[in-house]
Motif scaffolding. Structure first.
Motif, PDB file in Angstrom:
ATOM      1  N   ASN A 138       0.820  -1.209   0.000  1.00 16.37           N
ATOM      2  CA  ASN A 138       0.000   0.000   0.000  1.00 16.37           C
ATOM      3  C   ASN A 138       0.857   1.263   0.000  1.00 16.37           C
ATOM      4  O   ASN A 138       0.553   2.233  -0.712  1.00 16.37           O
ATOM      5  CB  ASN A 138      -0.927   0.010   1.221  1.00 16.37           C
ATOM      6  CG  ASN A 138      -2.092  -0.933   1.077  1.00 16.37           C
ATOM      7  OD1 ASN A 138      -2.512  -1.243  -0.038  1.00 16.37           O
ATOM      8  ND2 ASN A 138      -2.626  -1.406   2.182  1.00 16.37           N
ATOM      9  N   ILE A 139       1.914   1.265   0.805  1.00 16.78           N
ATOM     10  CA  ILE A 139       2.799   2.430   0.852  1.00 16.78           C
ATOM     11  C   ILE A 139       3.486   2.627  -0.491  1.00 16.78           C
ATOM     12  O   ILE A 139       3.565   3.747  -1.015  1.00 16.78           O
ATOM     13  CB  ILE A 139       3.836   2.274   1.983  1.00 16.78           C
ATOM     14  CG1 ILE A 139       3.149   2.344   3.348  1.00 16.78           C
ATOM     15  CG2 ILE A 139       4.914   3.360   1.878  1.00 16.78           C
ATOM     16  CD1 ILE A 139       4.073   2.112   4.514  1.00 16.78           C
ATOM     17  N   SER A 152       0.913   3.938  -3.095  1.00 19.62           N
ATOM     18  CA  SER A 152       0.618   5.362  -2.902  1.00 19.62           C
ATOM     19  C   SER A 152       1.779   6.235  -3.349  1.00 19.62           C
ATOM     20  O   SER A 152       1.588   7.237  -4.044  1.00 19.62           O
ATOM     21  CB  SER A 152       0.308   5.631  -1.424  1.00 19.62           C
ATOM     22  OG  SER A 152      -0.756   4.829  -0.964  1.00 19.62           O
ATOM     23  N   THR A 186      -5.959   5.748  -1.815  1.00 15.83           N
ATOM     24  CA  THR A 186      -4.862   4.921  -1.298  1.00 15.83           C
ATOM     25  C   THR A 186      -4.129   5.621  -0.163  1.00 15.83           C
ATOM     26  O   THR A 186      -3.715   4.968   0.808  1.00 15.83           O
ATOM     27  CB  THR A 186      -3.860   4.588  -2.420  1.00 15.83           C
ATOM     28  OG1 THR A 186      -3.407   5.806  -3.047  1.00 15.83           O
ATOM     29  CG2 THR A 186      -4.500   3.701  -3.462  1.00 15.83           C
ATOM     30  N   TRP A 187      -3.980   6.944  -0.256  1.00 19.07           N
ATOM     31  CA  TRP A 187      -3.318   7.673   0.817  1.00 19.07           C
ATOM     32  C   TRP A 187      -4.154   7.670   2.096  1.00 19.07           C
ATOM     33  O   TRP A 187      -3.610   7.590   3.199  1.00 19.07           O
ATOM     34  CB  TRP A 187      -3.001   9.104   0.394  1.00 19.07           C
ATOM     35  CG  TRP A 187      -1.664   9.236  -0.263  1.00 19.07           C
ATOM     36  CD1 TRP A 187      -1.397   9.534  -1.563  1.00 19.07           C
ATOM     37  CD2 TRP A 187      -0.382   9.062   0.370  1.00 19.07           C
ATOM     38  NE1 TRP A 187      -0.045   9.544  -1.793  1.00 19.07           N
ATOM     39  CE2 TRP A 187       0.604   9.271  -0.636  1.00 19.07           C
ATOM     40  CE3 TRP A 187       0.025   8.739   1.656  1.00 19.07           C
ATOM     41  CZ2 TRP A 187       1.969   9.166  -0.360  1.00 19.07           C
ATOM     42  CZ3 TRP A 187       1.382   8.639   1.928  1.00 19.07           C
ATOM     43  CH2 TRP A 187       2.331   8.853   0.932  1.00 19.07           C
ATOM     44  N   THR A 231      -3.548   4.310   3.601  1.00 18.52           N
ATOM     45  CA  THR A 231      -2.191   4.219   4.143  1.00 18.52           C
ATOM     46  C   THR A 231      -2.064   5.021   5.437  1.00 18.52           C
ATOM     47  O   THR A 231      -1.504   4.541   6.434  1.00 18.52           O
ATOM     48  CB  THR A 231      -1.169   4.730   3.109  1.00 18.52           C
ATOM     49  OG1 THR A 231      -1.261   3.932   1.920  1.00 18.52           O
ATOM     50  CG2 THR A 231       0.246   4.650   3.661  1.00 18.52           C
TER      51      THR A 231
END
Length: 275
Positions: A148-149, A152, A188-189, A192
Motif C-alpha cells: 500500500n505504501i 501510494s 490509497t493515501w 495508508t
C-alpha cells in the motif's frame, strides 16, 4: 477492536476474497475455494485490461516515470497474489489466531480484581497476548502495508511529475482517466494514513500503560514495588512493533520518512528531465 467489527469486515471482505466468510470459517468448502480462484482470475484480467487502457498514457511518460508506472502495476498484481493466494490459502489460520488473541485481550479487560497482584497478573497476560497478536498481524498483513505504501508513493510521484510538466497534454488526452487517478491516489493515501495512525495509536496507548506503571511505583509499599517492577519489565520487553514485511517499523515517523523520500525522489525526477 470489537469482534463485531471484525465480523462485519469479514461479511464484506468475503465478496472480494480478501477475508474468510466468517470468524468460524476455518476450513472453506470446495465452492468457496473455487470462488476465490475465480476472483483471483478477475483481478488478473482487470490488471491486463488496465495495462491496455493505459498504454496511451505510458507513451507520454519519461523513462523514469514509465519505470514507476510499471512498478506500480506489478505492485498491484503482487498485492492481489499475496492476499488471495498466500494469505487466504497458506496463512488462513493467522486470521483466526489473531481473532483469538483479540478475544482473550478483551476478556481480560473486563475483569476487575481488587488485589494488586491479581490485577498485574491479568494485565501482564493481556500484554503478552497483545504482543502475540501484533506478531500475527505483522506476519499476515506486513506485506500488504508495504504494498500500500509503495502503491501510494509510486502513483503520487508519477502524477505530481506529470502535473508539473505535462498537465495540459494529460488532461486533454483523457480527462476522465486523469480525475480517476487523482481520486485513486487520494483513496490509497487515506488507507495508508489510517493504517499508520492506527498502529501509532496502539503504541501510544502502550507507552501510557508503561508511564502509569512508573507513576504507581512511586506510590506503593516495598512489597508492591517489587510486583510493579516485575510488571514494568514485562511491559518493557513485550513492547509490540508493527512491521512492514520486516523492512521497517510502522509508526507516526513512517509518514515523515515516506514524505521525505517522495520529496527527494521527485526532485531527482524533475532534474533528470531538465538535463
Amino acid at each position: 477492536m470489537d469482534l463485531e467489527i471484525i465480523e462485519t469486515i469479514f461479511t464484506f471482505g468475503k465478496f472480494a476474497a480478501l477475508t474468510p466468510s466468517s470468524m468460524n470459517n476455518h476450513n472453506p468448502h470446495c465452492l468457496q475455494k473455487l470462488y476465490e480462484l475465480c476472483v483471483f482470475v478477475v483481478y488478473v484480467v482487470s490488471f491486463i485490461l488496465s495495462a491496455f487502457v493505459y498504454r496511451t498514457q505510458y507513451a507520454i511518460l519519461t523513462p523514469i516515470q514509465l519505470v514507476l508506472a510499471i512498478l506500480f502495476q506489478l505492485n498491484y498484481i503482487f498485492y492481489v497474489f499475496y492476499v488471495v493466494v498466500l494469505v487466504m490459502r497458506l496463512r488462513r489460520s493467522n486470521f483466526f489466531r489473531l481473532i483469538e488473541g483479540l478475544d482473550v485481550t478483551k476478556a481480560r479487560r473486563q475483569l476487575h480484581p481488587k488485589k494488586m497482584e491479581k490485577i498485574l497478573k491479568k494485565i501482564k497476560f493481556s500484554i503478552v497476548a497483545l504482543k502475540k497478536s501484533v506478531n500475527i498481524f505483522n506476519d499476515t498483513f506486513g506485506w500488504t502495508i508495504l504494498f500500500n505504501i509503495f502503491s501510494s508513493a509510486s502513483k503520487t510521484l508519477v502524477y505530481i511529475d506529470v502535473m508539473i510538466k505535462q498537465l495540459d497534454m494529460l488532461v486533454t488526452k483523457s480527462i476522465s482517466l486523469f480525475y480517476y487517478d487523482v481520486c485513486y491516489i487520494l483513496t490509497t493515501w487515506i488507507g495508508t494514513l489510517s493504517t499508520i495512525l492506527l498502529c501509532d495509536y496502539i503504541l501510544k496507548k502502550y507507552d501510557e500503560i508503561l508511564a502509569e506503571a512508573y507513576r504507581l511505583e512511586t506510590m506503593l509499599s516495598s512489597y508492591e514495588k517489587k510486583e510493579i517492577q516485575v510488571f514494568i519489565d514485562v511491559v518493557t520487553y513485550n513492547r509490540p512493533k508493527f512491521k512492514a514485511a520486516r523492512f521497517f517499523s510502522v509508526d507516526r515517523s513512517t509518514l515523515f520518512s515516506v514524505l521525505n523520500s517522495l520529496t527527494t525522489f521527485l526532485l531527482v525526477m524533475i532534474q533528470f528531465k531538465e538535463i
